[in-house]
Write a protein that holds these residues in place. Structure first.
Motif, PDB file in Angstrom:
ATOM      1  N   PHE A 212       2.020  12.913  -1.772  1.00  0.00           N
ATOM      2  CA  PHE A 212       0.927  11.955  -1.920  1.00  0.00           C
ATOM      3  C   PHE A 212       0.187  12.173  -3.240  1.00  0.00           C
ATOM      4  CE2 PHE A 212      -3.755  11.600  -1.359  1.00  0.00           C
ATOM      5  CZ  PHE A 212      -3.854  10.223  -1.431  1.00  0.00           C
TER       6      PHE A 212
ATOM      7  N   HIS B 121       2.097  10.985  -6.289  1.00  0.00           N
ATOM      8  CA  HIS B 121       2.679   9.640  -6.221  1.00  0.00           C
ATOM      9  C   HIS B 121       2.555   8.949  -7.572  1.00  0.00           C
ATOM     10  CE1 HIS B 121       3.483   5.530  -4.977  1.00  0.00           C
ATOM     11  NE2 HIS B 121       2.309   5.172  -5.462  1.00  0.00           N
TER      12      HIS B 121
ATOM     13  N   VAL C 247      -0.659   2.761  -1.730  1.00  0.00           N
ATOM     14  CA  VAL C 247      -0.339   3.858  -0.812  1.00  0.00           C
ATOM     15  C   VAL C 247      -1.120   3.722   0.490  1.00  0.00           C
ATOM     16  CG1 VAL C 247      -0.378   6.361  -0.481  1.00  0.00           C
ATOM     17  CG2 VAL C 247       0.070   5.413  -2.751  1.00  0.00           C
TER      18      VAL C 247
ATOM     19  N   LEU D 115      -1.830   6.407   3.378  1.00  0.00           N
ATOM     20  CA  LEU D 115      -1.677   7.808   3.785  1.00  0.00           C
ATOM     21  C   LEU D 115      -2.219   7.976   5.194  1.00  0.00           C
ATOM     22  CD1 LEU D 115      -1.008  10.803   3.078  1.00  0.00           C
ATOM     23  CD2 LEU D 115      -3.423  11.031   2.419  1.00  0.00           C
TER      24      LEU D 115
ATOM     25  N   HIS E 142      -5.298   2.863  -2.465  1.00  0.00           N
ATOM     26  CA  HIS E 142      -4.957   3.965  -1.566  1.00  0.00           C
ATOM     27  C   HIS E 142      -5.756   3.800  -0.271  1.00  0.00           C
ATOM     28  CE1 HIS E 142      -4.467   5.399  -5.704  1.00  0.00           C
ATOM     29  NE2 HIS E 142      -3.586   6.286  -5.275  1.00  0.00           N
TER      30      HIS E 142
ATOM     31  N   THR F 192       3.686  -1.601  -1.065  1.00  0.00           N
ATOM     32  CA  THR F 192       3.088  -0.340  -0.612  1.00  0.00           C
ATOM     33  C   THR F 192       4.149   0.671  -0.207  1.00  0.00           C
ATOM     34  OG1 THR F 192       2.925  -1.083   1.692  1.00  0.00           O
ATOM     35  CG2 THR F 192       1.038  -1.535   0.270  1.00  0.00           C
TER      36      THR F 192
ATOM     37  N   GLU G 202       4.304   4.451   2.209  1.00  0.00           N
ATOM     38  CA  GLU G 202       3.536   5.196   3.206  1.00  0.00           C
ATOM     39  C   GLU G 202       3.894   6.676   3.172  1.00  0.00           C
ATOM     40  OE1 GLU G 202       3.129   3.476   7.089  1.00  0.00           O
ATOM     41  OE2 GLU G 202       3.625   1.463   6.372  1.00  0.00           O
ATOM     42  N   TYR G 203       2.855   7.514   3.291  1.00  0.00           N
ATOM     43  CA  TYR G 203       3.016   8.964   3.376  1.00  0.00           C
ATOM     44  C   TYR G 203       2.288   9.469   4.615  1.00  0.00           C
ATOM     45  CZ  TYR G 203       4.388   8.752  -1.585  1.00  0.00           C
ATOM     46  OH  TYR G 203       5.007   8.462  -2.777  1.00  0.00           O
TER      47      TYR G 203
END
Length: 470
Positions: free
Chosen positions: A12, A15, A21, A23, A228, A258, A260-261
């Motif tokens: 993350f 990135h 993002v 998270l 984010h 987007t 995703e983490y």
């Protein structure tokens, strides 16, 4: 940086590219540290601090992040502070409404006249008592209604809405929801284009699961390069005030590509507490602690709670303010050393100190409590002596984002604990105390429970307190 963070966190933090993002960070997973790490990394890559804006949910969170990044040129703020400053730049000035001011206005301006019927006067008295006992609830219901109106969603008119609208008009005030609505209107203006359009390259939204669609619509109008969203879907517990986790994600994905983490390592709680909480989370957490910790599924009673509080620091997490106030009153009468910050408002404490202006509601409380203290000054002295105590009672909602060594969760009982204790509950009892993990309508109740059971670091207990006896 690599030695400080896990591989998940580093993915993350580092990135790269133009994708926005999402998270998802499980409870206790170092979300704030990771967010700070991401900001510092961007600055190290040459991003100008003035091109970054970070939105936190509370002022405390704002201050914590500022202390971590130590760069005053990065704009770290709350959404409401941002809207207020934006409106000020456009010379749209109004007083900010306080719901407690509304309560005082309501008592003064809506009192039945001398010729009113007895039942009207009794009903008014009851309405005032409801307002004074649950101001946060009524305020949030009005806020949610206003936000739903913006999305053209029909909903029931909340209690006190008509009177509250009159209050705002008469006092020339606006509340936090009005700030959002007025700011969204500004986003189509020349002033917005001059001041805000593409001013930021990187936008961060912390605790996005508690953000409303109205708020994100404003932020998307900033036309930043990368957004984010940082939070935990399983801690989405503010739908009563207009937040909508799924809608927030949908809005971002419609506007931006987007990625995703996840952050799944729990640095807060011991192993058994993490394993217990995994049953109520869509993201499985892994305990960092090698200590077992305690999850006591056998329900404790009030006397056992008192014994526990006398031995160690204990934080009691309850679903409703009514339970909190009743428990505080019972413990105050027993002179249990703990922090008392719910049973009396600050105004009531000042009245007790001055010995004048006692309201009927305060007088009823004092009649129950003062016999154990003799006089008001002794009561105040006892409360003041325990003001720094780490043992206290609070709502599950107010505990969010915090951690404590030992917690007792009251009236949020998971199905496995109900089975463990051999409880047979009717539908009404089940609805007030527990939830069905497979029922979408019970999702928020399960999320509230998840927040509660992920607050303790070492010990977790459960208790039922009969609200019908309050």
């Amino acid at each position: 940086m690599a030695s400080k963070f896990t591989e998940e966190q580093l993915k993350f933090i580092r990135h790269n590219g133009t994708d926005s993002v999402i998270l998802t960070a499980t409870a206790g997973s170092g979300k704030t540290a990771s967010a700070a790490g991401r900001l510092i990394w961007l600055l190290e890559q040459g991003v100008k601090p003035e091109r970054i804006i970070f939105f936190s949910f509370t002022n405390d969170a704002v201050n914590e992040l500022r202390n971590r990044i130590k760069n005053p040129r990065v704009n770290v703020t709350t959404i409401h502070s941002f809207c207020l400053s934006t409106l000020a730049k456009c010379r749209k000035f109004k007083k900010t409404a306080d719901f407690h001011h509304f309560i005082n206005w309501y008592k003064k301006n809506c009192t039945p006249g001398n010729k009113a019927r007895i039942d009207e006067k009794i009903n008014f008295k009851r309405r005032v008592e409801r307002l004074e006992s649950e101001p946060e609830y009524f305020s949030s219901q009005i806020s949610k209604y206003k936000m739903l109106q913006q999305d053209n969603v029909k909903s029931r008119l909340p209690d006190f809405f008509i009177e509250y609208t009159r209050f705002l008009k008469q006092t020339g005030s606006r509340d936090f929801t009005d700030m959002l609505v007025e700011t969204l209107r500004l986003t189509d203006s020349r002033t917005w284009d001059d001041e805000m359009h593409k001013r930021y390259d990187y936008v961060f939204v912390d605790e996005y699961q508690d953000t409303s669609a109205l708020q994100l619509k404003i932020l998307l109008k900033l036309k930043a390069k990368v957004y984010h969203l940082i939070g935990d879907r399983n801690q989405s517990i503010y739908s009563f005030s207009g937040s909508n986790c799924e809608m927030i994600e949908k809005l971002l994905k419609q506007d931006k590509p987007t990625v995703e983490y996840n952050l799944s390592r729990n640095f807060r709680s011991d192993y058994n507490i993490v394993e217990h909480s995994n049953a109520y989370s869509s993201l499985e957490a892994v305990a960092h602690s090698e200590k077992p910790g305690k999850v006591i599924k056998t329900l404790i009673d009030e006397s056992e709670l008192v014994k526990l509080m006398k031995k160690k620091d204990v934080v009691v997490l309850a679903r409703t303010n009514a339970v909190i106030r009743k428990l505080e009153e019972k413990f105050l009468i027993k002179k249990i050393p703990m922090k008392y910050h719910n049973i009396f408002s600050q105004d009531e404490l000042d009245i007790i100190r001055k010995k004048e202006g006692v309201t009927p509601q305060l007088n009823r409380k004092l009649k129950r409590i003062l016999p154990e203290f003799g006089k008001g000054s002794e009561l105040i002295k006892f409360i003041d002596e325990n003001i720094e105590s780490k043992t206290f009672i609070t709502t599950i909602h107010k505990s969010k984002g915090r951690e404590f060594p030992t917690c007792v969760v009251v009236n949020s009982i998971s199905p496995d604990v109900i089975v463990h204790n051999g409880l047979e509950l009717d539908d009404k009892e089940l609805k007030s105390l527990s939830f069905d993990p497979g029922d979408i309508e019970d999702l928020e109740a399960m999320n509230v429970h998840y927040v509660a059971i992920t607050r303790p670091k070492h010990e977790l207990y459960f208790m039922i307190y009969d609200e019908d006896k309050l």
